[in-house]
Design a protein around this motif. Structure first.
Motif, PDB file in Angstrom:
ATOM      1  N   MET A  77     -32.027  26.324  96.441  1.00 34.78           N
ATOM      2  CA  MET A  77     -31.488  25.034  96.139  1.00 34.78           C
ATOM      3  C   MET A  77     -30.612  25.348  94.879  1.00 34.78           C
ATOM      4  N   THR A  79     -29.421  22.869  91.875  1.00 36.08           N
ATOM      5  CA  THR A  79     -29.820  21.513  91.436  1.00 36.08           C
ATOM      6  C   THR A  79     -28.910  21.342  89.935  1.00 36.08           C
ATOM      7  N   VAL A  87     -36.490  18.614  92.545  1.00 37.85           N
ATOM      8  CA  VAL A  87     -36.865  20.118  92.573  1.00 37.85           C
ATOM      9  C   VAL A  87     -37.932  20.353  93.071  1.00 37.85           C
ATOM     10  N   TYR A  98     -34.749  28.178  93.370  1.00 42.72           N
ATOM     11  CA  TYR A  98     -33.595  27.248  92.707  1.00 42.72           C
ATOM     12  C   TYR A  98     -32.847  27.811  91.511  1.00 42.72           C
TER      13      TYR A  98
END
Length: 227
Positions: A77, A79, A87, A98
């Motif tokens: 991910m 972010t 998250v 992430y």
């Protein structure tokens, strides 16, 4: 080099990440929406998905859940700072790791390599397939079955299970697991570990709330067994 699908709605971020990865030899396909990304996923067949959380229309968490319905494709991910709540939801949805934007290409590349890195083969004298209760763990084939039925584990879930079963009854702190499973050498985010443990318990435990296999020792960390 791994083929990467990037789903990101910010043109500057999308173009910067794409250019950086292409310069490092990756084949990259991009999409600006979740819907377009899912369509590209079926056509492009990437080795890894880089997925922005905050997308217009279908957001990143929804895309992650959709992918996880029928695939264990590695997912990282992307972010923005301050997206702590998102998250956690993204990790629970099945993301393997992430990265906080903005991030240098070398950081993204290192995370990609860490997620895709194959687990080491078992050492000499160690059986390729180990049995732990109803679980059959094939360390060479990187598969896990419960009562003869193969389980679909995401890369982070597989790595975590293999690491814990490599030393049954040994307690590993969250930081130790971050270093060995996610290869985060700095003081990393324990939410990665906790979310992955919860997902793994939902797949291997008869009663995830009363785990038999992956046990929590409050204040210390996690261990596998005793069964």
């Amino acid at each position: 080099m791994p083929r990467v699908l990037l789903i990101e709605d910010d043109p500057s971020v999308r173009e910067g990440v794409e250019l950086g990865l292409r310069r490092r030899g990756h084949e990259v396909r991009t999409a600006s929406t979740g819907e377009a990304g899912l369509a590209a996923l079926r056509e492009f067949r990437p080795d890894l998905l880089l997925l922005d959380l905050m997308l217009p229309g279908m957001n990143g968490v929804q895309v992650c859940r959709k992918v996880r319905d029928d695939s264990q494709l590695p997912i990282i991910m992307l972010t923005a700072r301050g997206d702590d709540f998102d998250v956690v939801i993204g990790l629970e949805a099945g993301a393997d790791d992430y990265i906080v934007k903005p991030a240098r290409t070398e950081v993204i590349e290192a995370r990609i390599r860490a997620v895709l890195r194959r687990i080491e083969e078992p050492g000499s004298g160690r059986p390729a397939v180990e049995f732990h209760g109803e679980l059959a763990v094939d360390r060479a084939g990187l598969t896990v079955a419960k009562n003869g039925e193969r389980l679909a584990l995401a890369p982070s879930e597989m790595k975590l299970l293999l690491h814990l079963t490599s030393a049954p009854e040994q307690v590993f702190s969250r930081q130790q697991l971050l270093e060995h499973v996610w290869e985060h050498s700095y003081h990393g985010d324990a939410r990665l570990v906790d979310a992955c443990v919860r997902r793994l318990r939902n797949k291997i435990e008869d009663t995830p709330g009363s785990p038999r296999y992956i046990q929590t020792l409050r204040g210390f960390g996690y261990r596998f067994g005793p069964l």
